[in-house]
Design a protein around this motif. Structure first.
Motif, PDB file in Angstrom:
ATOM      1  N   LYS A  29      -5.200  -9.823  20.926  1.00  0.00           N
ATOM      2  CA  LYS A  29      -5.770  -9.991  19.585  1.00  0.00           C
ATOM      3  C   LYS A  29      -5.219 -11.082  18.678  1.00  0.00           C
ATOM      4  O   LYS A  29      -4.509 -11.977  19.077  1.00  0.00           O
ATOM      5  N   MET A  30      -5.551 -10.902  17.420  1.00  0.00           N
ATOM      6  CA  MET A  30      -5.407 -11.922  16.393  1.00  0.00           C
ATOM      7  C   MET A  30      -4.025 -12.569  16.249  1.00  0.00           C
ATOM      8  O   MET A  30      -3.050 -11.885  16.021  1.00  0.00           O
ATOM      9  N   PRO A  31      -3.961 -13.859  16.260  1.00  0.00           N
ATOM     10  CA  PRO A  31      -2.764 -14.512  15.756  1.00  0.00           C
ATOM     11  C   PRO A  31      -2.801 -14.494  14.244  1.00  0.00           C
ATOM     12  O   PRO A  31      -3.810 -14.148  13.657  1.00  0.00           O
ATOM     13  N   GLN A  66       2.295   1.948  -3.418  1.00  0.00           N
ATOM     14  CA  GLN A  66       1.285   2.418  -4.372  1.00  0.00           C
ATOM     15  C   GLN A  66       0.810   3.830  -4.048  1.00  0.00           C
ATOM     16  O   GLN A  66       0.615   4.645  -4.941  1.00  0.00           O
ATOM     17  N   ALA A  67       0.605   4.116  -2.774  1.00  0.00           N
ATOM     18  CA  ALA A  67       0.001   5.401  -2.400  1.00  0.00           C
ATOM     19  C   ALA A  67       0.972   6.557  -2.570  1.00  0.00           C
ATOM     20  O   ALA A  67       0.573   7.667  -2.914  1.00  0.00           O
ATOM     21  N   LEU A  71       3.659  10.588   1.998  1.00  0.00           N
ATOM     22  CA  LEU A  71       2.781  10.089   3.065  1.00  0.00           C
ATOM     23  C   LEU A  71       3.232  10.628   4.408  1.00  0.00           C
ATOM     24  O   LEU A  71       4.414  10.854   4.631  1.00  0.00           O
ATOM     25  N   LYS A 116      -3.198   4.398   9.255  1.00  0.00           N
ATOM     26  CA  LYS A 116      -4.435   3.880   8.672  1.00  0.00           C
ATOM     27  C   LYS A 116      -4.178   2.778   7.652  1.00  0.00           C
ATOM     28  O   LYS A 116      -5.046   1.961   7.375  1.00  0.00           O
ATOM     29  N   MET A 117      -3.006   2.794   7.066  1.00  0.00           N
ATOM     30  CA  MET A 117      -2.691   1.739   6.090  1.00  0.00           C
ATOM     31  C   MET A 117      -2.346   0.424   6.763  1.00  0.00           C
ATOM     32  O   MET A 117      -2.128  -0.578   6.099  1.00  0.00           O
ATOM     33  N   ALA A 151      -1.334   8.708   7.812  1.00  0.00           N
ATOM     34  CA  ALA A 151      -1.697   7.845   6.696  1.00  0.00           C
ATOM     35  C   ALA A 151      -1.096   6.454   6.882  1.00  0.00           C
ATOM     36  O   ALA A 151      -1.758   5.440   6.661  1.00  0.00           O
ATOM     37  N   ARG A 188       0.828  -1.209   0.000  1.00  0.00           N
ATOM     38  CA  ARG A 188       0.000   0.000   0.000  1.00  0.00           C
ATOM     39  C   ARG A 188       0.861   1.257   0.000  1.00  0.00           C
ATOM     40  O   ARG A 188       0.552   2.234  -0.683  1.00  0.00           O
ATOM     41  N   ARG A 224       2.959   7.246  -4.828  1.00  0.00           N
ATOM     42  CA  ARG A 224       3.036   7.778  -6.197  1.00  0.00           C
ATOM     43  C   ARG A 224       2.144   9.006  -6.364  1.00  0.00           C
ATOM     44  O   ARG A 224       2.331   9.816  -7.249  1.00  0.00           O
ATOM     45  N   PHE A 225       1.124   9.117  -5.503  1.00  0.00           N
ATOM     46  CA  PHE A 225       0.219  10.256  -5.587  1.00  0.00           C
ATOM     47  C   PHE A 225       0.709  11.428  -4.745  1.00  0.00           C
ATOM     48  O   PHE A 225       0.176  12.526  -4.838  1.00  0.00           O
TER      49      PHE A 225
END
Ligand code: SF4
Lengths: 261, 439
Positions: B430-432, B356-357, B363, B370-371, B367, B353, B359-360
């Motif tokens: 939390k998640m494994p 890709q991000a 960051l 949130k990614m 940001a 992410r 390029r615009f």
């Protein structure tokens, strides 16, 4: 305070896309308009509301424009975001689309996660995608007397349009139904035909409890399997709950207390 | 030995599931197959879990043994010939019926068929073949099938079975040949590697066939996997991940699974493990395995002859980064994908992410968060447009202390692991990852 013109639409993909079309065509200036779905939110005092009537042709044009100008990846993100339960989804979809159409050189505007509107659409889409995936996992069919495979869910977002293809491709000749109690929508797939979603449906409760002769047997076999496969030395109900939150258990065969093993 | 002939399907399923549960692989991943519009079933490459058992493991396939009768006497196995347990076998018909009826209720993605050795490897492999043949050609099942190749069986049988399955596996059982000799007297390393080699060779050949003739039948399209038991024999973590690395490189395996040893038999040659199965160790090995498969790490970078075992307090990636501070900080708006992947707190998804991000436009930290970047961990190792998030010292002891204060996302099951109470400050949240993410 918001004194923009709000294009107020039905809570559906076509509703939102029609509102996008009307807002764009209104010539009020893209910064002065936005899109919102009808629901139970508090209306804003200084905004002007325009009621949008869903128009499938306009919606199809918007869908085609997104696919052509922004690309399929963006289309999927925006489509999924539009199925969200969040009130600001209309705004997020509209803003992202406006940005995407302004970027003439680059496709995939939804990868521009540095932009807050795009990030919001992305978040909404991700949440909806996540829930839809959960239902690909946790939908449970019970075979009814008439041979129909019946399942019920209570989804937070409108996930049925996202799982219809998956199950139809998987069970092409089965007659099956997935009923979403939360939205009162029903996905119906007649064997060998295309799936459809019927809205505002109420089901006859006795009909959907009228199981076939074999149903009890396979439900019990499955429930027995799920309990035998666990390794006692690794017992960990919290981990189980974390992956498969309790709210899904209600309609899952292996957690159905009426089935004795 | 009890062999019960008259047993209802419910009891059989119970026994043959119970006997199959120690095999850890339950993924339905590695193959995309659309429906054909007429017959039941399709497959999705990432795999789909359908339920979670009370030990928190994913249930994706109907994982059963064809029979729990066995002529072998592997010391660690509940089904070994010297154990006095009730024995039974399915018929091919029963396996097909269960698979189809479970599948159409969306309970499972397909079948995982393994077996004890009944009479001989050939006899057993043939039964498995018959079952799969029926399922594919009489029931026209298009869902996922994972099947065991039985070492010592006729290569022709193994090959025919491979054309009906999506994934095949031969268990390595124990990380080294010596371990195997000690605990599985009827097996040899060489006998186990032989079918693995065969499946690999046939897969390569099949790729050409499929490229040439679009409709050529596919051989084991989801590749092969294996598993080894951890903690029954004294190998080090370094030995284990080196074995895994060579299985990935030399045998082109899709997955290597690690199974914390669960003591089911009383046996002088087995460790007693009063603390229960070594789950935290198993977890560290999975983390290392992911680093090798998705982050471009070599086994020799993570451990070496001098340091043979993982740090139980710190995940292998943080551990590595602390030993290589000269490579940090990296600038997120410029670093290439490979460099980003080596930053603690940045995973393959967020790394992609970011690339890709940006390029615009550049960051910022908000940001990144949130990614999906875990800033609590990453902040010591990155700059964003030239600035660090907080002024921090790039100094090993300082970062280590801070990282240990960040709660590591350990699986719940590891939390139950008694040794963990020694260092409670790592407490699990939390998640494994490894148990549901199918690759
Ligand atoms: S061959 Fe060994 S591991 Fe396999 S079932 Fe028989 S005793 Fe168990």
């Amino acid at each position: 305070m918001d004194n923009r013109t709000i294009f107020f639409c039905e809570d559906s993909i076509d509703g939102i896309f029609t509102a996008v079309y009307d807002a764009w065509a209104s010539r009020l200036g893209l910064g002065n308009v936005t899109v919102e779905v009808r629901g139970n939110q508090t209306l804003q005092l200084f905004a002007e509301y325009r009621q949008v009537e869903t128009d499938h042709e306009k919606a199809a044009k918007v869908a085609a424009t997104i696919q052509k100008r922004l690309g399929l990846e963006d289309y999927q993100v925006l489509y999924q975001a539009a199925l969200s339960k969040e009130a600001d989804k209309g705004e997020a979809v509209f803003r992202t689309l406006v940005l995407g159409l302004a970027e003439v050189k680059k496709k995939n505007i939804t990868r521009n996660l540095g932009n807050p509107a795009v990030m919001r659409a992305f978040e909404l889409s991700r949440t909806v995608g996540f829930e839809a995936h959960r239902y690909q996992m946790f939908v449970r069919f019970r075979e009814l007397e008439n041979g129909v495979l019946f399942s019920e869910i209570a989804a937070e977002n409108q996930v049925l349009p996202m799982i219809g293809e998956h199950f139809s491709d998987r069970f092409p000749m089965e007659n099956f139904m997935i009923y979403d109690r939360q939205h009162r929508d029903c996905l119906v797939h007649p064997g060998g035909k295309a799936w459809v979603i019927l809205q505002d449906m109420d089901l006859e409760e006795t009909m959907i409890r009228n199981y076939s002769k074999e149903e009890e047997k396979f439900a019990a076999l499955w429930k027995g399997f799920v309990s035998s496969i666990a390794i006692e030395e690794r017992a960990n109900p919290r981990c189980q709950m974390n992956f498969m939150p309790k709210k899904y258990w209600k309609y899952m065969t292996e957690h159905d207390k009426r089935i004795s093993v | 030995m009890h062999i019960q002939q008259e047993m209802d399907l419910y009891q059989k399923l119970n026994i043959l599931t119970d006997a199959a549960k120690y095999d850890v692989a339950c993924t339905s991943s590695g193959v995309d197959r659309k429906g054909d519009g007429r017959h039941m079933g399709n497959c999705q490459a990432p795999g789909i879990c359908h339920s979670f058992s009370s030990d928190g493991r994913c249930i994706s396939l109907l994982k059963i043994l064809f029979t729990n009768e066995c002529i072998f006497d592997c010391r660690y196995c509940i089904n070994r010939s010297s154990n006095d347990v009730v024995r039974t076998s399915f018929t091919p018909e029963e396996v097909c019926q269960l698979t189809m009826e479970f599948y159409r209720r969306n309970f499972i993605e397909g079948l995982f068929l393994s077996s004890g050795i009944l009479h001989s490897p050939n006899y057993t492999m043939d039964l498995i073949y018959q079952t799969l043949y029926k399922l594919r050609n009489e029931y026209h099942f298009r869902g996922y099938i994972h099947v065991k190749a039985i070492p010592g069986a006729d290569p022709v049988l193994i090959e025919q079975t491979g054309f009906l399955a999506d994934r095949m596996s031969v268990n390595l059982e124990l990380p080294t040949a010596e371990g195997l000799k000690k605990l599985a007297p009827n097996k040899t390393r060489q006998k186990i590697l032989m079918p693995m080699r065969q499946v690999q060779a046939k897969m390569q050949e099949n790729q050409y066939e499929v490229a040439l003739y679009h409709h050529a039948p596919q051989f084991v399209p989801a590749g092969q996997s294996t598993q080894m038991i951890i903690g029954a024999t004294p190998e080090s973590d370094y030995q284990i991940i080196s074995v895994a690395e060579s299985l990935y490189q030399k045998f082109e395996l899709k997955r290597v699974f690690y199974s914390a040893f669960v003591s089911v038999n009383q046996d002088a040659l087995l460790p007693s493990l009063p603390g229960g199965p070594p789950l935290l160790r198993e977890h560290r090995l999975y983390q290392a395995d992911w680093l090798m498969r998705f982050y471009g790490f070599a086994a020799g970078e993570l451990l070496n002859e001098k340091r043979q075992n993982f740090n139980m307090l710190l995940d292998p990636k943080c551990d590595w980064a602390l030993g290589h501070l000269e490579q940090f900080p990296v600038e997120v708006n410029r670093a290439d994908l490979g460099e980003l992947l080596r930053v603690p707190g940045i995973g393959p998804k967020s790394a992609r992410r970011i690339v890709q991000a940006r390029r615009f436009g550049a960051l910022d930290y908000a940001a990144l968060k949130k990614m999906g970047v875990v800033l609590k961990r990453a902040l010591y190792f990155i700059t964003c447009s030239g600035r660090m998030m907080y002024p921090v010292k790039l100094e090993e002891g300082y970062i280590l202390r801070n990282l240990l204060n960040v709660k590591e996302k350990l699986p719940f099951e590891v939390q139950n692991y008694q040794q963990l109470s020694l260092f409670e400050d790592i407490g699990a949240v939390k998640m494994p990852g490894q148990l549901t993410i199918n690759a």
